[in-house]
Write an enzyme that holds these catalytic residues in place. Sequence first.
Site, PDB file in Angstrom:
ATOM      1  N   CYS A   1      -2.987  -2.453  10.983  1.00 15.94           N
ATOM      2  CA  CYS A   1      -2.003  -1.874  11.897  1.00 15.94           C
ATOM      3  C   CYS A   1      -1.021  -1.077  11.034  1.00 15.94           C
ATOM      4  O   CYS A   1      -0.207  -1.656  10.305  1.00 15.94           O
ATOM      5  CB  CYS A   1      -1.308  -3.011  12.646  1.00 15.94           C
TER       6      CYS A   1
ATOM      7  N   CYS B   1       0.221   0.865  -0.374  1.00 15.48           N
ATOM      8  CA  CYS B   1      -0.611   1.787  -1.135  1.00 15.48           C
ATOM      9  C   CYS B   1      -0.757   1.222  -2.544  1.00 15.48           C
ATOM     10  O   CYS B   1       0.234   0.867  -3.182  1.00 15.48           O
ATOM     11  CB  CYS B   1       0.032   3.172  -1.167  1.00 15.48           C
TER      12      CYS B   1
END
Length: 160
Positions: free
Chosen positions: A130, A107
């Site tokens: 993924c 993030c």
Amino acid sequence: MTDRSASGFDLTPPSPTQLATLEHGLTDEEKRVLLNHGTEAPFCGTLLEEKRAGAFCCRLCGLPLFKSVEKFESGTGWPSFTAPYDPDHLKLVRDTSYGMVRVETRCARCDSHQGHVFPDGPPPSGERYCINSVALTFTPEGEALPDPLDRGDGLASAAI
């Protein structure tokens, strides 16, 4: 001054106090994946079968990371996406753990581990993000995005 993504989201990292508060609410498995770069077991994540329209957001800070329209069935056992919500929302880091060379996805706001991106996805991007289910929350279309940092900028409260 805040750092904003191209889509208008605040990318300012959480303060140490905010980060401690966010981390306090995590389960042991969420801590293992998000904070210690772990991986959940395949085919057991709660978001693997999620097919509703909406956004997949960072479990730790709430930043939207992927749109449901980019989700596809890869057969790998983890939620897979062809592109991020906004490229500014992910940090890509070279990962040489376990004797492999991969690209880790984190993030961009809170630096939490999300998963990896591989160059074996479907067209047009050819990429497969993924991602661990435990690293994400899902917000259905029409509902307000999560705002665990409560910065009061109104951006996270906007419906997607």
